[in-house]
Write an enzyme that holds these catalytic residues in place. Structure first.
Site, mmCIF file in Angstrom:
data_model
loop_
_atom_site.group_PDB
_atom_site.id
_atom_site.type_symbol
_atom_site.label_atom_id
_atom_site.label_comp_id
_atom_site.label_asym_id
_atom_site.label_seq_id
_atom_site.Cartn_x
_atom_site.Cartn_y
_atom_site.Cartn_z
ATOM 1 N N HIS A 1 95.221 109.545 67.825
ATOM 2 C CA HIS A 1 94.105 109.389 68.655
ATOM 3 C C HIS A 1 92.966 110.455 68.497
ATOM 4 O O HIS A 1 93.450 111.732 67.872
ATOM 5 C CB HIS A 1 94.421 109.768 70.332
ATOM 6 C CG HIS A 1 93.632 109.671 71.326
ATOM 7 N ND1 HIS A 1 92.468 110.633 71.589
ATOM 8 C CD2 HIS A 1 93.369 108.943 72.417
ATOM 9 C CE1 HIS A 1 91.903 110.207 72.513
ATOM 10 N NE2 HIS A 1 92.363 109.168 73.107
ATOM 11 N N CYS B 1 89.416 105.663 69.708
ATOM 12 C CA CYS B 1 88.943 105.827 71.192
ATOM 13 C C CYS B 1 87.364 105.931 71.296
ATOM 14 O O CYS B 1 86.791 107.037 70.769
ATOM 15 C CB CYS B 1 89.558 107.301 71.791
ATOM 16 S SG CYS B 1 89.101 107.544 73.289
ATOM 17 N N HIS C 1 90.479 102.331 72.860
ATOM 18 C CA HIS C 1 90.213 102.649 74.095
ATOM 19 C C HIS C 1 88.834 102.519 74.315
ATOM 20 O O HIS C 1 87.800 102.870 73.566
ATOM 21 C CB HIS C 1 90.327 104.192 74.234
ATOM 22 C CG HIS C 1 91.896 104.547 74.009
ATOM 23 N ND1 HIS C 1 92.275 105.684 74.163
ATOM 24 C CD2 HIS C 1 93.127 103.855 74.217
ATOM 25 C CE1 HIS C 1 93.551 106.184 74.092
ATOM 26 N NE2 HIS C 1 93.802 104.748 74.110
ATOM 27 N N ASP D 1 89.465 103.013 79.241
ATOM 28 C CA ASP D 1 89.965 104.502 79.061
ATOM 29 C C ASP D 1 89.183 105.202 80.363
ATOM 30 O O ASP D 1 87.872 104.740 80.579
ATOM 31 C CB ASP D 1 89.541 105.211 77.984
ATOM 32 C CG ASP D 1 90.212 106.359 77.651
ATOM 33 O OD1 ASP D 1 91.227 106.633 78.566
ATOM 34 O OD2 ASP D 1 89.920 107.001 76.995
ATOM 35 N N HIS D 2 89.596 105.933 81.124
ATOM 36 C CA HIS D 2 88.905 106.534 82.140
ATOM 37 C C HIS D 2 87.949 105.901 82.856
ATOM 38 O O HIS D 2 87.516 104.561 82.383
ATOM 39 C CB HIS D 2 88.259 107.871 81.657
ATOM 40 C CG HIS D 2 89.049 108.890 80.823
ATOM 41 N ND1 HIS D 2 88.452 109.789 80.102
ATOM 42 C CD2 HIS D 2 90.579 108.928 80.682
ATOM 43 C CE1 HIS D 2 89.443 110.600 79.391
ATOM 44 N NE2 HIS D 2 90.599 109.764 79.933
ATOM 45 N N TYR E 1 92.104 108.623 85.652
ATOM 46 C CA TYR E 1 92.758 107.493 85.755
ATOM 47 C C TYR E 1 93.035 106.782 87.157
ATOM 48 O O TYR E 1 94.034 106.443 87.693
ATOM 49 C CB TYR E 1 94.337 107.603 85.163
ATOM 50 C CG TYR E 1 94.326 107.659 83.650
ATOM 51 C CD1 TYR E 1 94.067 106.733 82.818
ATOM 52 C CD2 TYR E 1 94.208 108.938 83.093
ATOM 53 C CE1 TYR E 1 94.249 107.083 81.168
ATOM 54 C CE2 TYR E 1 94.167 109.382 81.688
ATOM 55 C CZ TYR E 1 93.916 108.314 80.916
ATOM 56 O OH TYR E 1 93.989 108.356 79.462
HETATM 57 C C1 DNO Z 1 93.352 111.334 77.821
HETATM 58 C C2 DNO Z 1 94.003 110.649 76.811
HETATM 59 C C3 DNO Z 1 94.711 111.718 75.963
HETATM 60 C C4 DNO Z 1 95.498 110.607 74.879
HETATM 61 C C5 DNO Z 1 96.376 111.608 74.047
HETATM 62 C C6 DNO Z 1 97.146 110.646 73.095
HETATM 63 O O1 DNO Z 1 92.798 110.878 78.679
HETATM 64 O O2 DNO Z 1 93.094 110.002 75.992
HETATM 65 O O3 DNO Z 1 95.868 112.367 76.517
HETATM 66 O O4 DNO Z 1 96.332 109.839 75.636
HETATM 67 O O5 DNO Z 1 95.477 112.247 73.190
HETATM 68 O O6 DNO Z 1 97.856 111.257 72.099
#
Ligand code: DNO
Length: 398
Positions: A240, A278, A305, A348-349, A365
């Site tokens: 990531h 991401c 992501h 993501d988020h 989340y």
């Molecule tokens: C936060 C996430 C991170 C991600 C880690 C992957 O929202 O994007 O915590 O899961 O960094 O190892």
């Protein structure tokens, strides 16, 4: 793309029954109760896999199998911890889970200064303020030499904050930066830890003298050690990017930009050494052209992501709507869908909206906010699939 969702295990208030109703096909999760550094057993993995399959979904991606700090700073214990990591990988693969996300960020897994920054429409989003972060660094953490790592305009803002921040504001900032964003991702500091700032200082101390090059060498060492298991078991390891993608607190960060991604892919040149694309983390860095990065690295991406950031003129950033911001999700979906329509993707988020704020969800989340984003992204995917002549699918619906 496979529609996946980050789910925090059986204790998550968002249940698998809810997820199967909104078009989720695959689950992204981890054994959140196993302490960092310990082996994930086959039985534990099988139990969770079967639970997920009981709802008609599959365990698509592990996020994360955490890399212990001692592996990152090359502590005395690192070979034992790498052996444990290899055993966990093997156990995951034996249970059919072969796509594993991790990060190589020292101490802080990800950073924000405000978890509920109000938007003009009544929702809220995550936010990163350089001035607030510098205030934390200089006035709360009191990191030696901290002032030197911030530019004059930020230092001027810190002076203003000194006059307005209350002890409660300080407490909230600590809670945001080192507790609330970290605890649920198997981070170093958990809710309820009594002296988070002291603990945090000790953790930073572990990286004294560790330069970016030293951290790179430790990442190379780790990848070289685990690749034989990945080759044998066909496991894709997807790192990531650092979030945010710039240096903070004097810590080296080595997955922030095109050159960094290029470096780690070549340092251990193996098709199982992959990227988590991401879009949110990458778009928080003004230096990153997210679409160009996607074009360049799609073939080495094993997990996506989807999220997008807006950067303000002073460098602060907020998480934009999934159809807005700098990342251009429409074009990203085109690129990834053309590369591999089975690639797992999670939104993501998401915004906090319509009552999400009182449900106790993990930072970023939310349920309704992420569901809204997933609906938008499903629309993009359907449009792109139509352009590409691929069939539309939504499990459980005609
Ligand atoms: C936060 C996430 C991170 C991600 C880690 C992957 O929202 O994007 O915590 O899961 O960094 O190892």
């Amino acid at each position: 793309m496979e529609r996946t969702w980050r789910w925090f295990g059986k204790k998550d208030k968002i249940t698998l029954d809810m997820l199967r109703q909104i078009g989720v096909e695959g689950i992204v999760t981890a054994l959140h109760d196993v302490p960092n550094g310990e082996v994930w057993t086959r039985e534990q993995i099988r139990d969770l896999r079967e639970y997920i399959e009981g709802y008609g979904m599959r365990w698509s991606v592990v996020e994360s199998l955490p890399v212990s700090e001692a592996i990152k700073y090359a502590g005395a214990d690192r070979d034992r911890l790498i052996d444990n990591y290899k055993t966990s990988l093997r156990n995951l693969a034996l249970e059919g889970v072969k796509n594993v996300c991790y990060n190589f960020m020292p101490v802080l897994d990800w950073a924000r200064t405000d978890l509920s920054h109000p938007n003009a429409n009544g929702t809220s989003n995550l936010y990163f303020s350089h001035a607030q972060f510098a205030y934390f660094d200089i006035c709360i953490l009191k990191r030696p030499g901290a002032e030197k790592s911030w530019p004059d305009d930020v230092l001027a803002e810190v002076e203003k904050l000194k006059a307005t921040m209350t002890p409660e504001d300080d407490h909230n900032l600590v809670d945001t930066i080192i507790v609330k964003t970290q605890g649920f991702v198997s981070g170093n500091i958990k809710e309820g830890d009594e002296h988070p700032v002291e603990l945090f200082r000790d953790l930073l101390g572990l990286y004294d003298g560790i330069t970016a090059d030293a951290l790179r060498e430790n990442m190379r060492y780790f990848l070289a050690a685990i690749m034989p298991v990945c080759d044998e078991m066909d496991i894709r390891m997807c790192v990531h990017p650092d979030d945010p993608p710039f240096q903070i607190l004097g810590l080296p960060r080595i997955v922030t930009c095109d050159a960094d991604i290029d470096w780690f892919l070549h340092a251990v040149d193996n098709p199982h050494n992959c990227l988590t694309f991401c879009a949110g983390s990458l778009s928080a860095g003004g230096h990153n052209d997210v679409v160009a990065l996607a074009r360049k690295y799609a073939s080495r991406t094993s997990f996506v992501h989807l999220r997008s950031c807006h950067i303000f003129p002073n460098g602060d950033f907020t998480e934009a709507g999934h159809l807005g911001g700098r990342a251009n999700l429409v074009e990203l979906v085109r690129i990834f869908e053309k590369t591999d329509p089975t690639l797992p993707m999670r939104v993501d988020h998401g915004m906090t909206m319509l009552g999400d704020e009182s449900r106790g969800y993990n930072a970023g989340y939310s349920f309704l906010g992420r569901m809204f984003a997933l609906g938008q992204v499903q629309g993009i995917i359907a449009t792109v699939d139509n352009e590409l002549g691929l069939p539309y699918r939504q499990p459980g619906l005609f």
